[in-house]
Write an enzyme that holds these catalytic residues in place. Structure first.
Site, PDB file in Angstrom:
ATOM      1  N   CYS A  46      97.693 -76.420  -2.202  1.00 55.02           N
ATOM      2  CA  CYS A  46      98.675 -75.461  -2.733  1.00 55.02           C
ATOM      3  C   CYS A  46      99.319 -74.659  -1.609  1.00 55.02           C
ATOM      4  O   CYS A  46     100.513 -74.332  -1.676  1.00 55.02           O
ATOM      5  CB  CYS A  46      98.007 -74.489  -3.703  1.00 55.02           C
ATOM      6  SG  CYS A  46      97.320 -75.273  -5.150  1.00 55.02           S
TER       7      CYS A  46
HETATM    8  C1  BEZ Z   1      94.250 -77.558  -3.403  1.00 59.51           C
HETATM    9  O1  BEZ Z   1      95.283 -76.978  -3.710  1.00 59.51           O
HETATM   10  O2  BEZ Z   1      93.970 -77.813  -2.250  1.00 59.51           O
HETATM   11  C2  BEZ Z   1      93.293 -77.995  -4.481  1.00 59.51           C
HETATM   12  C3  BEZ Z   1      93.124 -77.232  -5.610  1.00 59.51           C
HETATM   13  C4  BEZ Z   1      92.215 -77.636  -6.579  1.00 59.51           C
HETATM   14  C5  BEZ Z   1      91.504 -78.814  -6.384  1.00 59.51           C
HETATM   15  C6  BEZ Z   1      91.724 -79.600  -5.248  1.00 59.51           C
HETATM   16  C7  BEZ Z   1      92.620 -79.178  -4.283  1.00 59.51           C
END
Ligand code: BEZ
Length: 212
Positions: A46
């Protein structure tokens, strides 16, 4: 929670965000919109996505598309996270992030897929036209960051096909030839598209991008 499908009216909502209370329809005004969800604050994928989205804002602006992100954490968490995003992505987050702590908007837009994760949203994308109808829905899993070039590409196609009687072929990019809408006869197409129409098959007629 109702399933949202293409052609449906995008549900309106009022919610807290990183920049205060936002009403979705007021925020969109009479332009296009992109609403995209993030599983959680302070997560690696994210962080890269929001930094990338900020760097793409000029391109969304050129297309008259307002960006609105969402994550199920609170506004103060968002604002702490934004500092990290700006630092590590060398940018400035320049659009609001909905603080959907009570999951009201996530539920409204069916962004939580319990068999994937009970509490976090998947990576939903909704593209909304000026008349507030939903024109595109894409769902990515949490483990896959979005391709923002593809989002711009599809917006170019949506905007072209909204105003011209054409469709865009596989892997089309702005400026490349397009497909004449199947509803138009080749004879009418030749009148309509002055740059020329190539009849590859009676059902497959190509014409140069009318906006190029
Ligand atoms: C991420 O944004 O890195 C992420 C969020 C939830 C699960 C896996 C990755």
């Amino acid at each position: 929670m109702a399933t949202i499908r293409l052609g449906d009216k995008a549900p309106d909502f009022t919610a807290d965000s990183s920049v205060g209370t936002i009403n979705f329809y007021d925020y969109l005004g009479d332009g296009w919109g992109i609403l995209f969800s993030h599983p959680a604050d302070f997560t690696p994928v994210c962080t890269t996505e929001l930094g990338t989205a900020a760097k793409f804002k000029d391109e969304f602006d050129k297309r008259n598309v307002k960006m609105l992100a969402l994550s199920v954490d609170g506004a103060s968490s968002h604002n702490e996270w934004i500092k990290d995003i700006n630092e590590v992505q060398n940018t400035t987050v320049n659009f609001p992030i909905i603080a959907d702590e009570n999951k009201k908007v996530s539920d409204l837009y069916d962004m939580i897929h319990p068999n994937a994760d009970n509490n976090l949203t998947v990576r939903s994308v909704f593209i909304i036209a000026p008349d507030k109808t939903v024109k595109l829905i894409i769902t990515y899993p949490a483990s896959t960051g979005r391709n923002f070039y593809e989002l711009l590409r599809v917006i170019d196609s949506l905007q072209l096909t909204a105003y011209h009687k054409v469709a865009t072929p596989a892997n089309w990019k702005q400026g490349e030839s397009v497909v004449v809408s199947p509803a138009i006869s080749t004879e009418d197409a030749k009148e309509m598209f002055k740059k020329g129409v190539e009849e590859v098959k009676p059902y497959l007629r190509m014409t140069p991008d009318p906006t190029a």
